[in-house]
Motif scaffolding. Structure first.
Motif, PDB file in Angstrom:
ATOM      1  N   GLY A  48       0.803  -1.213   0.000  1.00  0.00           N
ATOM      2  CA  GLY A  48       0.000   0.000   0.000  1.00  0.00           C
ATOM      3  C   GLY A  48       0.836   1.263   0.000  1.00  0.00           C
ATOM      4  N   VAL A  49       0.142   2.379  -0.009  1.00  0.00           N
ATOM      5  CA  VAL A  49       0.754   3.697   0.181  1.00  0.00           C
ATOM      6  C   VAL A  49      -0.106   4.465   1.175  1.00  0.00           C
ATOM      7  CG1 VAL A  49       1.926   3.889  -2.052  1.00  0.00           C
ATOM      8  CG2 VAL A  49      -0.465   4.577  -1.856  1.00  0.00           C
ATOM      9  N   SER A  50       0.523   5.442   1.846  1.00  0.00           N
ATOM     10  CA  SER A  50      -0.145   6.200   2.915  1.00  0.00           C
ATOM     11  C   SER A  50      -0.135   7.704   2.629  1.00  0.00           C
ATOM     12  CB  SER A  50       0.581   5.984   4.252  1.00  0.00           C
ATOM     13  OG  SER A  50       0.543   4.647   4.653  1.00  0.00           O
ATOM     14  N   THR A  51      -1.131   8.379   3.192  1.00  0.00           N
ATOM     15  CA  THR A  51      -1.179   9.847   3.204  1.00  0.00           C
ATOM     16  C   THR A  51      -1.868  10.272   4.504  1.00  0.00           C
ATOM     17  OG1 THR A  51      -3.375   9.964   2.169  1.00  0.00           O
ATOM     18  CG2 THR A  51      -1.469  10.035   0.677  1.00  0.00           C
ATOM     19  N   SER A  52      -1.981  11.587   4.730  1.00  0.00           N
ATOM     20  CA  SER A  52      -2.851  12.045   5.830  1.00  0.00           C
ATOM     21  C   SER A  52      -3.619  13.281   5.387  1.00  0.00           C
ATOM     22  CB  SER A  52      -2.052  12.334   7.096  1.00  0.00           C
ATOM     23  OG  SER A  52      -1.649  13.690   7.165  1.00  0.00           O
ATOM     24  N   ALA A  53      -4.740  13.497   6.060  1.00  0.00           N
ATOM     25  CA  ALA A  53      -5.707  14.505   5.631  1.00  0.00           C
ATOM     26  C   ALA A  53      -5.099  15.906   5.493  1.00  0.00           C
ATOM     27  CB  ALA A  53      -6.889  14.529   6.597  1.00  0.00           C
ATOM     28  N   TYR A  54      -4.551  16.450   6.591  1.00  0.00           N
ATOM     29  CA  TYR A  54      -4.114  17.848   6.521  1.00  0.00           C
ATOM     30  C   TYR A  54      -2.960  18.019   5.552  1.00  0.00           C
ATOM     31  CZ  TYR A  54      -3.166  22.655   7.765  1.00  0.00           C
ATOM     32  OH  TYR A  54      -2.997  24.016   7.700  1.00  0.00           O
ATOM     33  N   GLN A  55      -2.206  16.950   5.298  1.00  0.00           N
ATOM     34  CA  GLN A  55      -1.040  17.072   4.426  1.00  0.00           C
ATOM     35  C   GLN A  55      -1.395  17.092   2.943  1.00  0.00           C
ATOM     36  OE1 GLN A  55       1.136  13.853   6.887  1.00  0.00           O
ATOM     37  NE2 GLN A  55       2.790  15.074   6.037  1.00  0.00           N
ATOM     38  N   ILE A  56      -2.605  16.617   2.596  1.00  0.00           N
ATOM     39  CA  ILE A  56      -2.944  16.559   1.162  1.00  0.00           C
ATOM     40  C   ILE A  56      -4.259  17.226   0.775  1.00  0.00           C
ATOM     41  CG2 ILE A  56      -1.614  14.421   0.821  1.00  0.00           C
ATOM     42  CD1 ILE A  56      -4.372  12.957   0.518  1.00  0.00           C
ATOM     43  N   ASP A  87       8.781  27.458   5.497  1.00  0.00           N
ATOM     44  CA  ASP A  87       8.551  28.280   4.309  1.00  0.00           C
ATOM     45  C   ASP A  87       7.307  29.169   4.468  1.00  0.00           C
ATOM     46  OD1 ASP A  87       6.600  26.368   4.191  1.00  0.00           O
ATOM     47  OD2 ASP A  87       7.150  25.566   2.227  1.00  0.00           O
ATOM     48  N   GLY A  88       6.786  29.248   5.682  1.00  0.00           N
ATOM     49  CA  GLY A  88       5.646  30.128   5.939  1.00  0.00           C
ATOM     50  C   GLY A  88       4.338  29.642   5.333  1.00  0.00           C
ATOM     51  N   SER A  89       4.312  28.400   4.844  1.00  0.00           N
ATOM     52  CA  SER A  89       3.100  27.901   4.174  1.00  0.00           C
ATOM     53  C   SER A  89       2.114  27.324   5.181  1.00  0.00           C
ATOM     54  CB  SER A  89       3.480  26.832   3.153  1.00  0.00           C
ATOM     55  OG  SER A  89       4.049  25.697   3.799  1.00  0.00           O
ATOM     56  N   THR A  90       0.922  27.021   4.696  1.00  0.00           N
ATOM     57  CA  THR A  90      -0.104  26.319   5.485  1.00  0.00           C
ATOM     58  C   THR A  90      -0.618  25.152   4.642  1.00  0.00           C
ATOM     59  OG1 THR A  90      -2.026  27.434   4.544  1.00  0.00           O
ATOM     60  CG2 THR A  90      -0.895  28.571   6.369  1.00  0.00           C
ATOM     61  N   GLY A  91      -1.508  24.351   5.220  1.00  0.00           N
ATOM     62  CA  GLY A  91      -2.139  23.275   4.458  1.00  0.00           C
ATOM     63  C   GLY A  91      -3.452  23.713   3.823  1.00  0.00           C
ATOM     64  N   ASP A  92      -3.668  25.028   3.654  1.00  0.00           N
ATOM     65  CA  ASP A  92      -4.943  25.514   3.099  1.00  0.00           C
ATOM     66  C   ASP A  92      -5.261  24.870   1.754  1.00  0.00           C
ATOM     67  OD1 ASP A  92      -5.072  27.135   5.289  1.00  0.00           O
ATOM     68  OD2 ASP A  92      -4.952  29.040   4.192  1.00  0.00           O
ATOM     69  N   GLU A  93      -4.208  24.704   0.927  1.00  0.00           N
ATOM     70  CA  GLU A  93      -4.424  24.065  -0.381  1.00  0.00           C
ATOM     71  C   GLU A  93      -3.765  22.701  -0.461  1.00  0.00           C
ATOM     72  OE1 GLU A  93      -3.693  26.778  -3.649  1.00  0.00           O
ATOM     73  OE2 GLU A  93      -4.722  28.346  -2.514  1.00  0.00           O
ATOM     74  N   GLU A 102       8.000  21.495   8.075  1.00  0.00           N
ATOM     75  CA  GLU A 102       8.876  21.696   6.913  1.00  0.00           C
ATOM     76  C   GLU A 102       8.104  22.220   5.704  1.00  0.00           C
ATOM     77  OE1 GLU A 102      12.309  21.012   6.987  1.00  0.00           O
ATOM     78  OE2 GLU A 102      11.978  20.760   9.133  1.00  0.00           O
ATOM     79  N   GLY A 103       6.808  22.442   5.862  1.00  0.00           N
ATOM     80  CA  GLY A 103       6.011  22.991   4.766  1.00  0.00           C
ATOM     81  C   GLY A 103       6.138  22.167   3.498  1.00  0.00           C
ATOM     82  N   PHE A 104       6.354  22.860   2.377  1.00  0.00           N
ATOM     83  CA  PHE A 104       6.452  22.160   1.083  1.00  0.00           C
ATOM     84  C   PHE A 104       7.894  21.808   0.716  1.00  0.00           C
ATOM     85  CE2 PHE A 104       2.359  24.473   0.547  1.00  0.00           C
ATOM     86  CZ  PHE A 104       1.551  23.350   0.371  1.00  0.00           C
ATOM     87  N   THR A 105       8.826  21.928   1.672  1.00  0.00           N
ATOM     88  CA  THR A 105      10.239  21.778   1.312  1.00  0.00           C
ATOM     89  C   THR A 105      10.736  20.331   1.300  1.00  0.00           C
ATOM     90  OG1 THR A 105      11.099  21.994   3.583  1.00  0.00           O
ATOM     91  CG2 THR A 105      10.713  24.044   2.352  1.00  0.00           C
TER      92      THR A 105
END
Ligand code: GBH
Length: 441
Positions: free
Chosen positions: A16-24, A50-56, A408-411
């Motif tokens: 399988g592969v994994s993800t999580s809600a706020y990260q994607i 990097d000052g980002s959020t998970g908004d998108e 680590e944001g999108f880095t």
């Protein structure tokens, strides 16, 4: 990477592969979703590199059909995603939002239609902010709220989710979120964070009972483990044992009926009569998330910690600077078997993966030989552990997609699929083809 052919895995082994809600997911304000502690934390200046959020994030909430097609193309038998608690209960209490559940209902049906088993994690660190305002996991009541959330979620999805995972890495949520303050909610309590351990475990046990009433599917927890490598000097054994108890045993001994180990911070006054029985409710699967071993030496005089974490020499490193040590995964799996014997349930490796600075070349291809080498080594380590008698029945790569990597944001890019965030274009990397070929065999 070794060129030897990959040995065969037992029939029915789950890839399988994994993800999580706020990260994607992104789409943090649709359908009545409430704010979570990560929405709050990411907005605090200086928290995210990097000052980002998970908004998108990866805009997966809108693109889940495209992402399901990527899973189908990969040929995996399972997909581990997490459910965002504040989409289901915006304030962490009360009736479930139908629109919030609808999203996961569509996702689950799409997965089943693609022949992929849905594996759902209930809590991957995105606590509803309203619960945090009432003390979060420091407040015993959050455990009861979590069981209620498990109940309303499984009432809708319990007939189709094939494996339920209560918590993701409660150790990391305690240590980085409440001990060191580098993750949400950003508290710096050091070992006074112990109630966060106990209340998460209590919430886990209460949620197991709630799930049993709603589903016949197996239930698991996903713990993070890191075998300890003493970095030799006098007193290192005591330091190594303290770190091992904290990282590897605090969240496992009580689950398997052994009560709390003698770990730094354990406070018996937080534990009420009967709690340990709730926590030790039988589970079918132990999820093991593994990234790297930890080097430990004795602390400097006057240190608030009974150990010091030190870099390990002699290993290649990922873009996160974490050592690449597949032997640590085999060691860890054997250690779990030796430590818990017959009390150890079936194991699935619920996360394994690495970050590299992947970018498309002039032809638009993303070549990531280091990730292929990393995964090859770790898959072989699992095979060796199975050969030595450890009951491992699954292996999930972290992650399907490059995604929002917390502080680590999108880095940091962990995906088998590259994501160009400005356009949200998905490009399967060479590791995607490698894993597809492995799974297909
Ligand atoms: C997981 O946490 C999370 O579940 C997931 O959401 C996340 O995206 C993924 O891993 C990648 O980070 O060697 O001293 O530098 C992993 C927790 C904590 C594991 C830090 C590796 C390295 C410590 N990680 N640890 S060190």
């Amino acid at each position: 990477m070794t060129t030897a052919p990959m040995p065969d895995f037992p029939a029915g082994f789950r890839w399988g592969v994994s993800t999580s809600a706020y990260q994607i997911e992104g789409a943090t304000t649709v359908d009545g979703r409430g704010p979570s502690i990560w929405d709050t934390f990411a907005r605090e200046p200086g928290r995210i590199v990097d000052g980002s959020t998970g908004d998108e994030a990866c805009d997966h909430h809108h693109r889940y059909a495209e992402d399901t097609a990527l899973l189908a193309g990969l040929g995996v038998s399972a997909y581990r995603f997490s459910i965002s608690w504040p989409r289901i209960q915006p304030t962490g209490a009360g009736p479930a939002l139908t629109a919030g559940l609808d999203f996961y209902d569509r996702l689950v049906d799409g997965l089943l239609a693609a022949g992929v088993d849905p594996v759902a994690t209930l809590f991957h660190w995105d606590l509803p902010q309203a619960l945090e305002d009432a003390g979060g996991w420091l407040n015993r009541d959050t455990a009861a709220r979590f069981a209620e959330y498990a109940d309303v979620t499984a009432a809708r999805l319990g007939d189709r989710v094939k494996l339920w995972i209560t918590l993701n890495e409660p150790f990391i949520h305690m240590s980085l979120g409440h001990g060191m303050g580098v993750h949400a909610p950003g508290r710096v309590l050091l070992f006074d964070a112990f109630p966060v351990a106990h209340h998460q475990l209590l919430g886990h046990g209460l949620a197991v009972a709630a799930l049993r009433a709603r589903t016949a599917s197996p239930v698991a927890i996903a713990n993070n483990y890191s075998p300890v490598r003493p970095a030799g000097d006098s007193d290192v054994d005591r330091a190594a044992a303290a770190y091992d108890a904290l990282h590897n045993r605090l969240f496992t001994d009580p689950l398997l009926g052994l009560g709390y180990p003698d770990a730094p911070g354990v406070d018996p006054t937080v534990v009420r009569d009967g709690d340990l029985d709730v926590i030790a409710a039988p589970i079918e699967v132990l999820g093991v998330n593994y990234y790297n071993p930890t080097g430990i030496r004795a602390p400097e005089e006057g240190s608030p910690l009974p150990f010091e974490i030190v870099p390990l020499d002699g290993y290649p490193r990922t873009a996160f600077d974490w050592p690449v040590a597949p032997d640590g995964l085999r060691e860890l799996l054997l250690q779990l078997r030796d430590r818990y014997g017959d009390a150890l349930p079936e194991i699935q490796v619920t996360e394994s993966g690495c970050a590299y600075d992947d970018a498309p070349d002039a032809q638009g291809r993303v070549d990531d030989p280091e990730r292929i080498a990393y995964l090859d080594g770790h898959v072989r380590a699992v095979h060796e552990a199975i050969g030595a008698g450890v009951p491992v029945t699954g292996y999930f790569v972290w992650s399907l997609l490059d995604n929002w990597e917390w502080a680590e944001g999108f880095t940091k890019r962990f995906g088998l699929v590259h994501v160009d965030y400005p356009t949200q274009r998905r490009t399967p990397k060479s590791s995607y083809a490698w894993f597809r070929d492995l799974v297909r065999r």
